[in-house]
Design an enzyme around this catalytic site. Structure first.
Site, PDB file in Angstrom:
ATOM      1  N   ASP A  41      36.818 -11.430  -6.002  1.00 39.59           N
ATOM      2  CA  ASP A  41      37.127 -10.702  -4.758  1.00 39.59           C
ATOM      3  C   ASP A  41      35.961  -9.933  -4.154  1.00 39.59           C
ATOM      4  O   ASP A  41      36.134  -9.194  -3.191  1.00 39.59           O
ATOM      5  CB  ASP A  41      38.301  -9.720  -4.965  1.00 39.59           C
ATOM      6  CG  ASP A  41      39.613 -10.438  -5.172  1.00 39.59           C
ATOM      7  OD1 ASP A  41      39.662 -11.650  -4.888  1.00 39.59           O
ATOM      8  OD2 ASP A  41      40.576  -9.788  -5.615  1.00 39.59           O
ATOM      9  N   HIS A 243       6.765 -10.898 -10.328  1.00 41.79           N
ATOM     10  CA  HIS A 243       8.081 -10.713  -9.695  1.00 41.79           C
ATOM     11  C   HIS A 243       8.996  -9.897 -10.593  1.00 41.79           C
ATOM     12  O   HIS A 243      10.167 -10.224 -10.775  1.00 41.79           O
ATOM     13  CB  HIS A 243       8.697 -12.068  -9.332  1.00 41.79           C
ATOM     14  CG  HIS A 243       7.992 -12.740  -8.192  1.00 41.79           C
ATOM     15  ND1 HIS A 243       8.077 -14.081  -7.928  1.00 41.79           N
ATOM     16  CD2 HIS A 243       7.166 -12.247  -7.237  1.00 41.79           C
ATOM     17  CE1 HIS A 243       7.335 -14.384  -6.863  1.00 41.79           C
ATOM     18  NE2 HIS A 243       6.772 -13.279  -6.435  1.00 41.79           N
ATOM     19  N   ASP A 260       6.178  -3.115  -4.874  1.00 47.05           N
ATOM     20  CA  ASP A 260       6.177  -4.145  -3.833  1.00 47.05           C
ATOM     21  C   ASP A 260       7.548  -4.054  -3.175  1.00 47.05           C
ATOM     22  O   ASP A 260       8.547  -4.470  -3.775  1.00 47.05           O
ATOM     23  CB  ASP A 260       5.925  -5.516  -4.472  1.00 47.05           C
ATOM     24  CG  ASP A 260       5.795  -6.637  -3.433  1.00 47.05           C
ATOM     25  OD1 ASP A 260       6.208  -6.447  -2.271  1.00 47.05           O
ATOM     26  OD2 ASP A 260       5.284  -7.711  -3.818  1.00 47.05           O
ATOM     27  N   ASP A 271       6.601  -6.323   4.185  1.00 46.85           N
ATOM     28  CA  ASP A 271       6.292  -6.714   2.807  1.00 46.85           C
ATOM     29  C   ASP A 271       5.028  -5.961   2.398  1.00 46.85           C
ATOM     30  O   ASP A 271       3.922  -6.381   2.738  1.00 46.85           O
ATOM     31  CB  ASP A 271       6.088  -8.239   2.762  1.00 46.85           C
ATOM     32  CG  ASP A 271       5.810  -8.764   1.370  1.00 46.85           C
ATOM     33  OD1 ASP A 271       5.929  -7.989   0.398  1.00 46.85           O
ATOM     34  OD2 ASP A 271       5.469  -9.959   1.247  1.00 46.85           O
ATOM     35  N   HIS A 351      -2.213 -15.560  -7.955  1.00 45.66           N
ATOM     36  CA  HIS A 351      -1.440 -15.949  -6.767  1.00 45.66           C
ATOM     37  C   HIS A 351      -2.356 -16.026  -5.548  1.00 45.66           C
ATOM     38  O   HIS A 351      -3.554 -15.759  -5.640  1.00 45.66           O
ATOM     39  CB  HIS A 351      -0.260 -14.999  -6.522  1.00 45.66           C
ATOM     40  CG  HIS A 351      -0.629 -13.554  -6.336  1.00 45.66           C
ATOM     41  ND1 HIS A 351      -1.075 -13.052  -5.145  1.00 45.66           N
ATOM     42  CD2 HIS A 351      -0.605 -12.504  -7.196  1.00 45.66           C
ATOM     43  CE1 HIS A 351      -1.300 -11.768  -5.266  1.00 45.66           C
ATOM     44  NE2 HIS A 351      -1.034 -11.394  -6.510  1.00 45.66           N
ATOM     45  N   HIS A 355       0.900 -14.956   3.054  1.00 43.57           N
ATOM     46  CA  HIS A 355       1.919 -15.903   3.534  1.00 43.57           C
ATOM     47  C   HIS A 355       2.390 -15.410   4.889  1.00 43.57           C
ATOM     48  O   HIS A 355       2.272 -14.223   5.211  1.00 43.57           O
ATOM     49  CB  HIS A 355       3.091 -15.978   2.541  1.00 43.57           C
ATOM     50  CG  HIS A 355       3.648 -14.632   2.145  1.00 43.57           C
ATOM     51  ND1 HIS A 355       4.543 -13.958   2.924  1.00 43.57           N
ATOM     52  CD2 HIS A 355       3.403 -13.831   1.078  1.00 43.57           C
ATOM     53  CE1 HIS A 355       4.842 -12.805   2.338  1.00 43.57           C
ATOM     54  NE2 HIS A 355       4.155 -12.686   1.220  1.00 43.57           N
ATOM     55  N   HIS A 362       8.852 -14.760   3.060  1.00 39.11           N
ATOM     56  CA  HIS A 362       7.925 -15.897   3.041  1.00 39.11           C
ATOM     57  C   HIS A 362       8.352 -16.740   4.236  1.00 39.11           C
ATOM     58  O   HIS A 362       9.222 -17.596   4.127  1.00 39.11           O
ATOM     59  CB  HIS A 362       8.013 -16.677   1.732  1.00 39.11           C
ATOM     60  CG  HIS A 362       7.509 -15.887   0.558  1.00 39.11           C
ATOM     61  ND1 HIS A 362       7.633 -16.295  -0.739  1.00 39.11           N
ATOM     62  CD2 HIS A 362       6.870 -14.688   0.491  1.00 39.11           C
ATOM     63  CE1 HIS A 362       7.087 -15.396  -1.553  1.00 39.11           C
ATOM     64  NE2 HIS A 362       6.632 -14.401  -0.821  1.00 39.11           N
ATOM     65  N   GLU A 385      -2.647  -9.776   0.465  1.00 34.08           N
ATOM     66  CA  GLU A 385      -2.174  -9.132  -0.750  1.00 34.08           C
ATOM     67  C   GLU A 385      -2.918  -9.546  -2.019  1.00 34.08           C
ATOM     68  O   GLU A 385      -2.321 -10.076  -2.948  1.00 34.08           O
ATOM     69  CB  GLU A 385      -0.685  -9.401  -0.929  1.00 34.08           C
ATOM     70  CG  GLU A 385      -0.254 -10.871  -0.803  1.00 34.08           C
ATOM     71  CD  GLU A 385       1.246 -11.040  -1.051  1.00 34.08           C
ATOM     72  OE1 GLU A 385       1.710 -10.585  -2.107  1.00 34.08           O
ATOM     73  OE2 GLU A 385       1.934 -11.614  -0.198  1.00 34.08           O
ATOM     74  N   TYR A 389      -4.618  -8.386 -12.423  1.00 32.47           N
ATOM     75  CA  TYR A 389      -3.595  -8.120 -13.431  1.00 32.47           C
ATOM     76  C   TYR A 389      -4.215  -8.229 -14.817  1.00 32.47           C
ATOM     77  O   TYR A 389      -4.633  -9.310 -15.232  1.00 32.47           O
ATOM     78  CB  TYR A 389      -2.429  -9.105 -13.252  1.00 32.47           C
ATOM     79  CG  TYR A 389      -1.935  -9.120 -11.814  1.00 32.47           C
ATOM     80  CD1 TYR A 389      -1.065  -8.140 -11.352  1.00 32.47           C
ATOM     81  CD2 TYR A 389      -2.413 -10.073 -10.905  1.00 32.47           C
ATOM     82  CE1 TYR A 389      -0.651  -8.115 -10.011  1.00 32.47           C
ATOM     83  CE2 TYR A 389      -2.005 -10.061  -9.577  1.00 32.47           C
ATOM     84  CZ  TYR A 389      -1.126  -9.078  -9.132  1.00 32.47           C
ATOM     85  OH  TYR A 389      -0.735  -9.066  -7.811  1.00 32.47           O
ATOM     86  N   ARG A 422      -1.924  -4.441  -7.066  1.00 32.05           N
ATOM     87  CA  ARG A 422      -1.841  -5.298  -5.882  1.00 32.05           C
ATOM     88  C   ARG A 422      -1.793  -4.374  -4.671  1.00 32.05           C
ATOM     89  O   ARG A 422      -1.186  -3.297  -4.739  1.00 32.05           O
ATOM     90  CB  ARG A 422      -0.595  -6.201  -5.923  1.00 32.05           C
ATOM     91  CG  ARG A 422      -0.453  -7.101  -4.711  1.00 32.05           C
ATOM     92  CD  ARG A 422       0.525  -8.271  -4.907  1.00 32.05           C
ATOM     93  NE  ARG A 422       1.905  -7.892  -5.100  1.00 32.05           N
ATOM     94  CZ  ARG A 422       2.546  -7.940  -6.257  1.00 32.05           C
ATOM     95  NH1 ARG A 422       1.926  -8.331  -7.357  1.00 32.05           N
ATOM     96  NH2 ARG A 422       3.811  -7.588  -6.341  1.00 32.05           N
ATOM     97  N   GLU A 424      -0.963  -4.736  -0.595  1.00 29.18           N
ATOM     98  CA  GLU A 424      -0.432  -5.724   0.357  1.00 29.18           C
ATOM     99  C   GLU A 424      -0.112  -5.063   1.688  1.00 29.18           C
ATOM    100  O   GLU A 424       0.613  -4.070   1.739  1.00 29.18           O
ATOM    101  CB  GLU A 424       0.840  -6.362  -0.213  1.00 29.18           C
ATOM    102  CG  GLU A 424       1.520  -7.320   0.751  1.00 29.18           C
ATOM    103  CD  GLU A 424       2.701  -8.061   0.126  1.00 29.18           C
ATOM    104  OE1 GLU A 424       3.320  -7.518  -0.812  1.00 29.18           O
ATOM    105  OE2 GLU A 424       2.998  -9.177   0.588  1.00 29.18           O
TER     106      GLU A 424
HETATM  107  N1  GLY Z   1       7.230  -9.548  -2.112  1.00 25.38           N
HETATM  108  C1  GLY Z   1       6.922 -10.914  -2.282  1.00 25.38           C
HETATM  109  C2  GLY Z   1       5.531 -11.195  -1.904  1.00 25.38           C
HETATM  110  O1  GLY Z   1       4.732 -10.304  -1.851  1.00 25.38           O
HETATM  111  O2  GLY Z   1       5.189 -12.288  -1.579  1.00 25.38           O
HETATM  112 MN    MN Z   2       3.988 -10.871   0.136  1.00 22.60          MN
HETATM  113 MN    MN Z   3       5.235  -8.273  -1.491  1.00 20.51          MN
END
Ligand code: GLY
Ligand code: MN
Ligand code: MN
Length: 455
Positions: A41, A243, A260, A271, A351, A355, A362, A385, A389, A422, A424
């Protein structure tokens, strides 16, 4: 979707543009997102399909938009009927009357009338545009409609013969942001930037990651936004999990906190990632890594401008990181060109640098045209970004490289471990260069330390 910010005239203008590009003899079908059950529900909060919302602004599930160039009607919307009883339980519905009065549909019908109304509109139509392969049930439904039209062949009716992925046209439109969308994205980024600054102000050793997560969400919601994706609030070694979403660990004195988190305002994402010391003061090693990532980010942002291509920021970030890692001894002292060719940075930066950003975090839009990276144009929005690490023990990374058959040339000394950074930002390409939509989120070491001192 919270606050509604894009005016109806903008949706009408988008439909006109798409109709023109589709050309005569065609029809486009766009289903709304399905409401997703969570547990008995209870449903997940409803999030409208981005393509459907981009063209209609219609916020309800169980709907289908139909666009027919030169047709009468050109814009048809099927939706749920009004139902006073159900609306008492589950909330208001526009109904077909509201779809016409408030959402610009030339005609609107209840979903139950689809077969009767839509099948004749598919007859003698040559091309069908729709997003294939995303909603299996809708794929089956479209094939069923087509087969039923084919079934009338002996009466002289022609069924569509060409099926075209709608995103080819639609996602090119979504990639280039209009002034109204840029205004919403600017506000979405401002809200997220405020949330990051608030996180810096309230953070203390001994708190849990979820307490910071709650402060971020509080800021989003009090401005009529929600989150664009579940926030990553990652203290210490957790910052090395790209992530990470558990968000439940204790924040320890001496560690960094990587956050993030982006807002979603009227369907538009921001983002942003910021990394700061939990106790308000960077250690020497933390500051060295942080400033290297910041320098890489600045080098990358300088490459977000008309004429540069999508991979230029990544190349710039990789070069800066590789040079910096060599200088501090985390990469061997060999020619930078060789290290870049060997992709040595991937040990610490696995990474990519950005993007597209828009309604989806994304976002849609192709990255290459043929073999070539896409060239930036005014109105496109990308994230920038870079990160580094350096996990505790470095085991995670050793194992990864061993699988790839690469022998690591460097040990991560203990003093460099437990550092995940990171940074970004959301960057709009302008005619002259770029605008950093998320600039209000502080990122210089001195600014962050001052804000955390003042609280
Ligand atoms: N928050 C996902 C990325 O930075 O791509
Ligand atoms: Mn991102
Ligand atoms: Mn991000």
């Amino acid at each position: 979707m919270f606050a509604r910010a894009i005016p109806p005239a903008v949706f009408a203008r988008r439909r006109q543009t798409l109709l023109q590009r589709m050309g005569p003899g065609s029809i486009a079908l766009l289903p709304a997102a399905a409401s997703m059950p969570r547990n008995r529900d209870v449903h997940y909060p409803f999030r409208q399909d981005s393509d459907f919302y981009y063209l209609t602004g219609f916020p309800e599930p169980e709907a289908l938009a139909v666009l027919i160039p030169g047709g009468d009607p050109e814009f048809l919307l099927f939706c749920r009927e009004r139902d006073p009883h159900l609306e008492i339980w589950h909330g208001r519905r526009a109904g077909p009357e509201g779809a016409m009065a408030r959402y610009g549909a030339n005609h609107a019908h209840p979903m139950t009338a689809i077969d009767k109304v839509l099948l004749p509109l598919l007859e003698n139509r040559e091309r069908v545009y729709y997003a294939m392969g995303y909603q299996p049930e809708f794929d089956r439904q479209v094939l069923d409609w087509i087969n039923r039209v084919r079934g009338k062949a002996r009466t002289g009716v022609r069924a569509p013969t060409v099926f075209i992925a709608l995103e080819q046209l639609l996602h090119e439109l979504r990639l280039r942001k209009e002034p109204e969308e840029i205004a919403v994205m600017r506000e979405s980024a401002r809200i997220a930037a405020e949330a990051h600054c608030r996180a810096m102000q309230v953070c203390r050793p001994g708190m849990r990651e979820y307490e910071i997560d709650a402060e971020i969400f509080h800021t989003f919601v009090r401005h009529g936004a929600g989150w664009a994706y579940p926030s990553i609030v990652a203290g210490g070694d957790n910052g090395c999990i790209l992530h990470y979403t558990e968000n439940n660990a204790l924040l320890q004195d001496g560690d960094l906190l990587l956050i993030d988190a982006g807002a979603e305002l009227d369907g538009y994402a921001s983002d942003i990632t910021r990394t700061f010391p939990i106790n308000g003061r960077f250690s020497g090693e933390q500051q060295a890594i942080y400033e290297l990532v910041l320098a890489a980010q600045q080098a990358a942002i300088a490459k977000v401008k008309p004429g540069c291509h999508f991979n230029d920021p990544h190349d710039a970030a990789v070069r800066t990181l590789t040079e910096g890692l060599t200088a501090i001894g985390l990469l061997p002292d060999r020619a930078v060109e060789d290290l870049i060719k060997e992709e040595q940075h991937k040990q610490f930066y696995m990474h990519r640098t950005g993007h597209w950003l828009g309604m989806d975090v994304h976002d849609v839009g192709i990255y290459k045209t043929g073999e070539d990276w896409r060239v930036f144009e005014a109105g496109m929005v990308t994230t920038v970004e870079p990160g580094l690490y350096l996990p505790a023990g470095g085991q995670m990374i050793d194992a990864h490289w061993a699988r790839l058959g690469v022998r690591l040339e460097t040990e991560i000394e203990e003093r460099w471990q437990r550092i995940g950074v990171r940074i970004e930002d959301d960057v709009l390409v302008t005619a002259e260069g770029n605008e950093i939509l998320s600039a209000a989120a502080l990122k210089e070491v001195a600014e962050i330390e001052a804000l955390m001192r003042e609280g």
